[in-house]
Design a protein around this motif. Structure first.
Motif, PDB file in Angstrom:
ATOM      1  N   TYR A 244      71.125 -50.132  29.299  1.00 45.25           N
ATOM      2  CA  TYR A 244      71.060 -51.594  29.230  1.00 45.25           C
ATOM      3  C   TYR A 244      72.244 -52.149  28.440  1.00 45.25           C
ATOM      4  N   VAL A 245      72.536 -51.547  27.296  1.00 43.11           N
ATOM      5  CA  VAL A 245      73.643 -51.995  26.447  1.00 43.11           C
ATOM      6  C   VAL A 245      74.988 -51.650  27.087  1.00 43.11           C
ATOM      7  N   ALA A 246      75.038 -50.533  27.808  1.00 41.28           N
ATOM      8  CA  ALA A 246      76.270 -50.158  28.511  1.00 41.28           C
ATOM      9  C   ALA A 246      76.566 -51.114  29.662  1.00 41.28           C
ATOM     10  N   GLY A 247      75.550 -51.789  30.149  1.00 41.85           N
ATOM     11  CA  GLY A 247      75.715 -52.653  31.313  1.00 41.85           C
ATOM     12  C   GLY A 247      76.156 -54.061  31.015  1.00 41.85           C
ATOM     13  N   SER A 248      76.190 -54.456  29.743  1.00 36.76           N
ATOM     14  CA  SER A 248      76.519 -55.848  29.427  1.00 36.76           C
ATOM     15  C   SER A 248      77.169 -55.942  28.055  1.00 36.76           C
ATOM     16  N   PHE A 249      78.347 -56.532  28.003  1.00 37.84           N
ATOM     17  CA  PHE A 249      79.047 -56.697  26.724  1.00 37.84           C
ATOM     18  C   PHE A 249      78.248 -57.568  25.765  1.00 37.84           C
ATOM     19  N   THR A 250      77.613 -58.617  26.284  1.00 38.43           N
ATOM     20  CA  THR A 250      76.851 -59.496  25.399  1.00 38.43           C
ATOM     21  C   THR A 250      75.645 -58.776  24.804  1.00 38.43           C
ATOM     22  N   GLU A 251      75.024 -57.877  25.571  1.00 42.09           N
ATOM     23  CA  GLU A 251      73.909 -57.100  25.023  1.00 42.09           C
ATOM     24  C   GLU A 251      74.407 -56.125  23.956  1.00 42.09           C
ATOM     25  N   PHE A 252      75.599 -55.599  24.143  1.00 41.38           N
ATOM     26  CA  PHE A 252      76.211 -54.731  23.135  1.00 41.38           C
ATOM     27  C   PHE A 252      76.433 -55.515  21.843  1.00 41.38           C
ATOM     28  N   CYS A 253      76.949 -56.737  21.955  1.00 41.92           N
ATOM     29  CA  CYS A 253      77.166 -57.580  20.769  1.00 41.92           C
ATOM     30  C   CYS A 253      75.853 -57.827  20.032  1.00 41.92           C
ATOM     31  N   ALA A 254      74.826 -58.211  20.782  1.00 36.82           N
ATOM     32  CA  ALA A 254      73.538 -58.542  20.170  1.00 36.82           C
ATOM     33  C   ALA A 254      72.899 -57.319  19.525  1.00 36.82           C
ATOM     34  N   GLU A 255      73.008 -56.166  20.194  1.00 38.23           N
ATOM     35  CA  GLU A 255      72.410 -54.946  19.645  1.00 38.23           C
ATOM     36  C   GLU A 255      73.134 -54.514  18.376  1.00 38.23           C
ATOM     37  N   CYS A 256      74.454 -54.637  18.365  1.00 36.19           N
ATOM     38  CA  CYS A 256      75.213 -54.287  17.158  1.00 36.19           C
ATOM     39  C   CYS A 256      74.825 -55.184  15.994  1.00 36.19           C
ATOM     40  N   PHE A 257      74.613 -56.474  16.266  1.00 34.48           N
ATOM     41  CA  PHE A 257      74.178 -57.365  15.191  1.00 34.48           C
ATOM     42  C   PHE A 257      72.842 -56.906  14.620  1.00 34.48           C
ATOM     43  N   ALA A 258      71.881 -56.615  15.493  1.00 38.94           N
ATOM     44  CA  ALA A 258      70.559 -56.194  15.024  1.00 38.94           C
ATOM     45  C   ALA A 258      70.655 -54.926  14.188  1.00 38.94           C
ATOM     46  N   LEU A 259      71.478 -53.993  14.615  1.00 36.60           N
ATOM     47  CA  LEU A 259      71.648 -52.743  13.872  1.00 36.60           C
ATOM     48  C   LEU A 259      72.285 -53.000  12.510  1.00 36.60           C
ATOM     49  N   LEU A 260      73.281 -53.865  12.465  1.00 42.22           N
ATOM     50  CA  LEU A 260      73.925 -54.206  11.195  1.00 42.22           C
ATOM     51  C   LEU A 260      72.969 -54.960  10.279  1.00 42.22           C
ATOM     52  N   ALA A 261      72.190 -55.857  10.862  1.00 37.07           N
ATOM     53  CA  ALA A 261      71.320 -56.721  10.063  1.00 37.07           C
ATOM     54  C   ALA A 261      70.132 -55.974   9.484  1.00 37.07           C
ATOM     55  N   LEU A 262      69.584 -55.036  10.242  1.00 40.48           N
ATOM     56  CA  LEU A 262      68.341 -54.395   9.830  1.00 40.48           C
ATOM     57  C   LEU A 262      68.546 -53.030   9.185  1.00 40.48           C
ATOM     58  N   ASN A 263      69.619 -52.338   9.548  1.00 40.55           N
ATOM     59  CA  ASN A 263      69.859 -51.030   8.937  1.00 40.55           C
ATOM     60  C   ASN A 263      71.319 -50.630   9.117  1.00 40.55           C
ATOM     61  N   SER A 264      72.190 -51.371   8.471  1.00 38.13           N
ATOM     62  CA  SER A 264      73.624 -51.147   8.610  1.00 38.13           C
ATOM     63  C   SER A 264      74.026 -49.740   8.175  1.00 38.13           C
ATOM     64  N   GLN A 265      73.428 -49.276   7.096  1.00 39.96           N
ATOM     65  CA  GLN A 265      73.801 -47.970   6.555  1.00 39.96           C
ATOM     66  C   GLN A 265      73.496 -46.846   7.543  1.00 39.96           C
ATOM     67  N   GLU A 266      72.320 -46.886   8.144  1.00 43.75           N
ATOM     68  CA  GLU A 266      71.944 -45.850   9.113  1.00 43.75           C
ATOM     69  C   GLU A 266      72.818 -45.939  10.366  1.00 43.75           C
TER      70      GLU A 266
END
Length: 306
Positions: A244-266
């Protein structure tokens, strides 16, 4: 400009916790008073007794505030994100999980730059949207959360899904020129993003995503924990979400934000492990290293240090 005021017992508007009367300052009620003072939106007018009642409801989610306090209570829970009309408040208090509303509020309090960007760009929230079970979307200038999502028992799953949608409204928009924010015509799977819609950071991240999408097994994604959906939705975890994330640049952006916001270190630890692993393709290592240069800048501009 964000208004940060509370009006108590018909007196003057309070601009800071130092303006609170001593009988409130000396009790735990001061925590709720401070949240109200810092909450964006219209001035909240309360009596001291009403403030105490709101505090008790914030401390014990089994308690339900009386009718006239339900709108300020929902606003307080969500840090001003949700503005229900009176007839709808029961949906928020009885059918929704209050802890999910509180999750939104806690996230926005902890990340004031995110909240300021959402308010600056006039992004609003819609709860109980008529969407597919467990789903959410960012459309126009509104974050839509489905009825099923608002009621889900997994607070982590709720916040992971919600943070992803916040990412569409924040990090994604940081990388796209404002006149091209309406990107519905090119955001879907497999479609090229026209270079003229991206700013410098967007072009840099897009170039790295184009490399990473060829290796979806090296895309970091969330497990949305929407277990009640079973196998009906393939995009909530694992390989399905990576595709899903590989299929859309905007989904990649949104997923990266969530990962940074909720568990950046991991998130960064996973990438670091890949970059130090001999079996990982060199172009993946280079792409993630360059992608992190952009993402680190976005993180510093949006999120508070953890």
């Amino acid at each position: 400009m964000i208004q940060r005021k509370l009006k108590l017992d018909g007196g003057e508007e309070l601009e800071g916790i130092h303006d609170l009367p001593w009988e409130i300052l000396s009790t735990d009620v001061r925590r709720t008073a401070e949240m109200l003072i810092l909450m964006p939106g219209p001035v909240v007018e309360l009596t001291s007794a009403e403030l105490t009642e709101l505090h008790e409801c914030m401390e014990d989610f089994t308690k339900v505030p009386r009718k006239e306090l339900r709108i300020p209570f929902v606003r307080l829970l969500s840090h001003g994100a949700f503005h229900p009309i009176q007839r709808d408040t029961s949906w928020y208090l009885f059918h929704a999980k209050r802890k999910n509303l509180a999750g939104v509020g806690n996230f926005l309090r902890a990340n004031p730059k995110v909240n300021e960007m959402l308010r600056r760009d006039k992004v609003s929230w819609a709860a109980f949207s008529d969407l597919d079970p467990g789903s959410a979307k960012f459309q126009g200038d509104q974050i839509h959360l489905s009825k099923d999502l608002m009621n889900m028992k997994s607070s982590k799953g709720f916040m992971r899904t919600t943070a992803h949608e916040i990412g569409h409204a924040t990090l994604q928009r940081m990388l796209i020129l404002k006149e091209h924010w309406d990107i519905t015509q090119w955001k879907h799977c497999g479609e090229e993003v026209p270079a003229e819609v991206l700013n410098t950071g967007g072009k840099a991240l897009y170039a790295q995503w184009k490399v990473l999408r060829k290796h979806p097994e090296y895309l970091v994604v969330q497990d949305l924990r929407l277990d009640h959906l079973g196998d009906k939705v393939s995009t909530i975890r694992g390989e399905g979400r990576q595709a899903y994330v590989a299929g859309s640049f905007t989904e990649f952006c949104a997923e990266c934000f969530a990962l940074l916001a909720l568990n950046s270190q991991e998130f960064k630890a996973i990438i670091d492990e890949w970059c130090n692993c001999e079996s990982v393709p060199g172009e993946v290592k280079a792409a993630w290293s360059k992608a992190l240069e952009v993402l680190n800048i976005c993180e510093a501009r949006l999120l508070e240090p953890k």
